[in-house]
Write a protein that holds these residues in place. Structure first.
Motif, PDB file in Angstrom:
ATOM      1  N   MET A   1       0.835  -1.180   0.000  1.00 64.02           N
ATOM      2  CA  MET A   1       0.000   0.000   0.000  1.00 64.02           C
ATOM      3  C   MET A   1       0.879   1.244   0.000  1.00 64.02           C
ATOM      4  SD  MET A   1      -2.977  -0.695   2.696  1.00 64.02           S
ATOM      5  CE  MET A   1      -4.036  -2.089   2.543  1.00 64.02           C
ATOM      6  N   ALA A   2       0.467   2.217  -0.712  1.00 62.06           N
ATOM      7  CA  ALA A   2       1.224   3.457  -0.764  1.00 62.06           C
ATOM      8  C   ALA A   2       0.840   4.341   0.405  1.00 62.06           C
ATOM      9  CB  ALA A   2       0.948   4.176  -2.081  1.00 62.06           C
ATOM     10  N   SER A   3       1.796   5.092   0.872  1.00 62.70           N
ATOM     11  CA  SER A   3       1.543   6.006   1.983  1.00 62.70           C
ATOM     12  C   SER A   3       0.667   7.146   1.504  1.00 62.70           C
ATOM     13  CB  SER A   3       2.876   6.551   2.521  1.00 62.70           C
ATOM     14  OG  SER A   3       2.635   7.545   3.480  1.00 62.70           O
ATOM     15  N   SER A   4      -0.268   7.530   2.333  1.00 63.47           N
ATOM     16  CA  SER A   4      -1.175   8.606   1.938  1.00 63.47           C
ATOM     17  C   SER A   4      -0.476   9.959   1.956  1.00 63.47           C
ATOM     18  CB  SER A   4      -2.391   8.634   2.863  1.00 63.47           C
ATOM     19  OG  SER A   4      -1.978   8.910   4.173  1.00 63.47           O
ATOM     20  N   CYS A  11      -3.409  10.552   6.442  1.00 60.06           N
ATOM     21  CA  CYS A  11      -4.153   9.308   6.595  1.00 60.06           C
ATOM     22  C   CYS A  11      -5.355   9.565   7.511  1.00 60.06           C
ATOM     23  CB  CYS A  11      -3.257   8.213   7.163  1.00 60.06           C
ATOM     24  SG  CYS A  11      -2.736   8.478   8.871  1.00 60.06           S
ATOM     25  N   ALA A  12      -6.276   8.612   7.531  1.00 60.23           N
ATOM     26  CA  ALA A  12      -7.490   8.785   8.329  1.00 60.23           C
ATOM     27  C   ALA A  12      -7.160   8.948   9.804  1.00 60.23           C
ATOM     28  CB  ALA A  12      -8.412   7.593   8.121  1.00 60.23           C
ATOM     29  N   ALA A  13      -6.111   8.270  10.279  1.00 60.67           N
ATOM     30  CA  ALA A  13      -5.741   8.365  11.690  1.00 60.67           C
ATOM     31  C   ALA A  13      -5.225   9.758  12.033  1.00 60.67           C
ATOM     32  CB  ALA A  13      -4.684   7.313  12.024  1.00 60.67           C
ATOM     33  N   CYS A  14      -4.303  10.265  11.231  1.00 58.14           N
ATOM     34  CA  CYS A  14      -3.750  11.598  11.507  1.00 58.14           C
ATOM     35  C   CYS A  14      -4.807  12.683  11.337  1.00 58.14           C
ATOM     36  CB  CYS A  14      -2.547  11.858  10.605  1.00 58.14           C
ATOM     37  SG  CYS A  14      -1.145  10.794  10.994  1.00 58.14           S
ATOM     38  N   LYS A  15      -5.672  12.494  10.383  1.00 57.90           N
ATOM     39  CA  LYS A  15      -6.746  13.461  10.186  1.00 57.90           C
ATOM     40  C   LYS A  15      -7.684  13.462  11.396  1.00 57.90           C
ATOM     41  CE  LYS A  15      -9.669  14.952   6.418  1.00 57.90           C
ATOM     42  NZ  LYS A  15     -10.147  14.630   5.074  1.00 57.90           N
ATOM     43  N   LYS A  20      -0.145  16.247  11.950  1.00 62.32           N
ATOM     44  CA  LYS A  20       0.476  16.159  10.633  1.00 62.32           C
ATOM     45  C   LYS A  20       0.874  14.709  10.362  1.00 62.32           C
ATOM     46  CE  LYS A  20       4.031  18.100   7.752  1.00 62.32           C
ATOM     47  NZ  LYS A  20       5.138  19.015   7.621  1.00 62.32           N
ATOM     48  N   CYS A  21       0.568  14.233   9.177  1.00 66.54           N
ATOM     49  CA  CYS A  21       0.904  12.861   8.797  1.00 66.54           C
ATOM     50  C   CYS A  21       2.321  12.855   8.239  1.00 66.54           C
ATOM     51  CB  CYS A  21      -0.091  12.343   7.755  1.00 66.54           C
ATOM     52  SG  CYS A  21       0.043  10.578   7.458  1.00 66.54           S
ATOM     53  N   MET A  22       3.231  12.272   8.987  1.00 66.62           N
ATOM     54  CA  MET A  22       4.645  12.225   8.610  1.00 66.62           C
ATOM     55  C   MET A  22       4.873  11.100   7.597  1.00 66.62           C
ATOM     56  SD  MET A  22       5.562  14.699  10.370  1.00 66.62           S
ATOM     57  CE  MET A  22       7.320  14.780  10.469  1.00 66.62           C
ATOM     58  N   TYR A  30      -2.491   1.523   6.568  1.00 63.98           N
ATOM     59  CA  TYR A  30      -3.638   0.713   6.991  1.00 63.98           C
ATOM     60  C   TYR A  30      -4.922   1.510   7.165  1.00 63.98           C
ATOM     61  CZ  TYR A  30       0.620  -1.758   8.052  1.00 63.98           C
ATOM     62  OH  TYR A  30       1.858  -2.304   7.957  1.00 63.98           O
ATOM     63  N   PHE A  31      -4.816   2.812   7.295  1.00 67.94           N
ATOM     64  CA  PHE A  31      -5.991   3.668   7.464  1.00 67.94           C
ATOM     65  C   PHE A  31      -5.951   4.778   6.412  1.00 67.94           C
ATOM     66  CE2 PHE A  31      -5.126   1.945  11.722  1.00 67.94           C
ATOM     67  CZ  PHE A  31      -6.337   1.343  11.985  1.00 67.94           C
ATOM     68  N   PRO A  32      -6.339   4.456   5.164  1.00 68.43           N
ATOM     69  CA  PRO A  32      -6.305   5.471   4.097  1.00 68.43           C
ATOM     70  C   PRO A  32      -7.325   6.575   4.356  1.00 68.43           C
ATOM     71  CG  PRO A  32      -7.382   3.473   3.337  1.00 68.43           C
ATOM     72  CD  PRO A  32      -6.847   3.166   4.696  1.00 68.43           C
ATOM     73  N   PRO A  33      -7.105   7.731   3.753  1.00 69.73           N
ATOM     74  CA  PRO A  33      -8.018   8.858   4.009  1.00 69.73           C
ATOM     75  C   PRO A  33      -9.443   8.586   3.525  1.00 69.73           C
ATOM     76  CG  PRO A  33      -6.386   9.434   2.329  1.00 69.73           C
ATOM     77  CD  PRO A  33      -5.996   8.102   2.877  1.00 69.73           C
ATOM     78  N   GLU A  34      -9.622   7.610   2.636  1.00 66.28           N
ATOM     79  CA  GLU A  34     -10.966   7.303   2.133  1.00 66.28           C
ATOM     80  C   GLU A  34     -11.802   6.522   3.136  1.00 66.28           C
ATOM     81  OE1 GLU A  34      -8.212   5.735   0.249  1.00 66.28           O
ATOM     82  OE2 GLU A  34      -7.833   7.750  -0.488  1.00 66.28           O
ATOM     83  N   GLU A  35     -11.176   6.014   4.214  1.00 68.91           N
ATOM     84  CA  GLU A  35     -11.891   5.203   5.201  1.00 68.91           C
ATOM     85  C   GLU A  35     -11.765   5.812   6.604  1.00 68.91           C
ATOM     86  OE1 GLU A  35     -10.624   1.133   5.025  1.00 68.91           O
ATOM     87  OE2 GLU A  35     -10.612   1.133   2.841  1.00 68.91           O
ATOM     88  N   PRO A  36     -12.331   6.993   6.813  1.00 70.65           N
ATOM     89  CA  PRO A  36     -12.176   7.626   8.123  1.00 70.65           C
ATOM     90  C   PRO A  36     -12.902   6.892   9.248  1.00 70.65           C
ATOM     91  CG  PRO A  36     -13.676   8.904   6.772  1.00 70.65           C
ATOM     92  CD  PRO A  36     -13.101   7.827   5.902  1.00 70.65           C
TER      93      PRO A  36
END
Length: 185
Positions: A1-4, A11-15, A20-22, A30-36
């Motif tokens: 998987m590519a890093s968001s 990513c959904a977790a940092c959001k 800030k998503c480092m 594992y938690f892409p921004p499309e799956e908050p």
């Protein structure tokens, strides 16, 4: 998987955590921004710091399975706070047991049909041990009080001209008080 973070989107977790998503974010694969909602459920049930510790302790090839398990359990806990996924598993086990009983009854009916032994309305014959039928000569009288042929669990009455004793694949000794077959569960 590519890093968001390569998409300049956290990513959904940092959001969710408003940080800030480092580039090396452990949550990003594992938690892409499309799956908050996936991370929101996991965070609500397990907490972000516990998930971080868990993922850091696992080998990289084990992390995706762990996150999928956490997400499944978290979603089940959100839906059913008391039982979680155990409630779903129990429901499915009861459904399997019910379907197994239906299958056993259908198999018993098939055996009765195959053995040509379907008494009318489940009544025992009035003549002792013997009923004469008007069947073709290859069929003999049907006896209802003959010994049972036992096998690996269960058993059935075998017609005199039926050459093989087939053991049934189920056990007739169901004990509802003992919780299963012969009290073993």
């Amino acid at each position: 998987m590519a890093s968001s973070s390569s998409y300049n989107s956290p990513c959904a977790a940092c959001k969710f955590l408003r940080r800030k998503c480092m580039p090396g974010c452990i949550f990003a694969p594992y938690f892409p921004p499309e799956e908050p909602q996936k991370f929101a459920n996991v965070h609500k049930i397990f907490g972000a710091s516990n998930v971080t510790k868990l993922l850091n302790e696992l080998l990289p090839h084990q992390r995706e399975d762990a996150v999928n398990s956490l997400a499944y359990e978290a979603e089940a806990r959100v839906r059913d706070p008391v039982y979680g996924c155990v409630g779903a598993i129990s429901f499915l086990q009861r459904q399997v047991e019910r379907l197994q009983k239906e299958l056993d009854a259908a198999n018993a009916d098939l055996i009765r049909f195959a053995c040509n032994e379907i008494p009318a309305a489940g009544l025992q014959p009035t003549t002792p041990n013997l009923i004469q039928t008007n069947a073709p000569p290859r069929h003999r009288a049907v006896e209802y009080n003959r010994p049972r042929i036992e096998g690996n669990g269960g058993g059935f009455y075998q017609t005199p001209n039926f050459p093989y004793a087939y053991p049934l694949p189920w056990n007739d000794n169901y004990n509802p008080q003992g919780g299963g077959l012969d009290g073993n569960f």
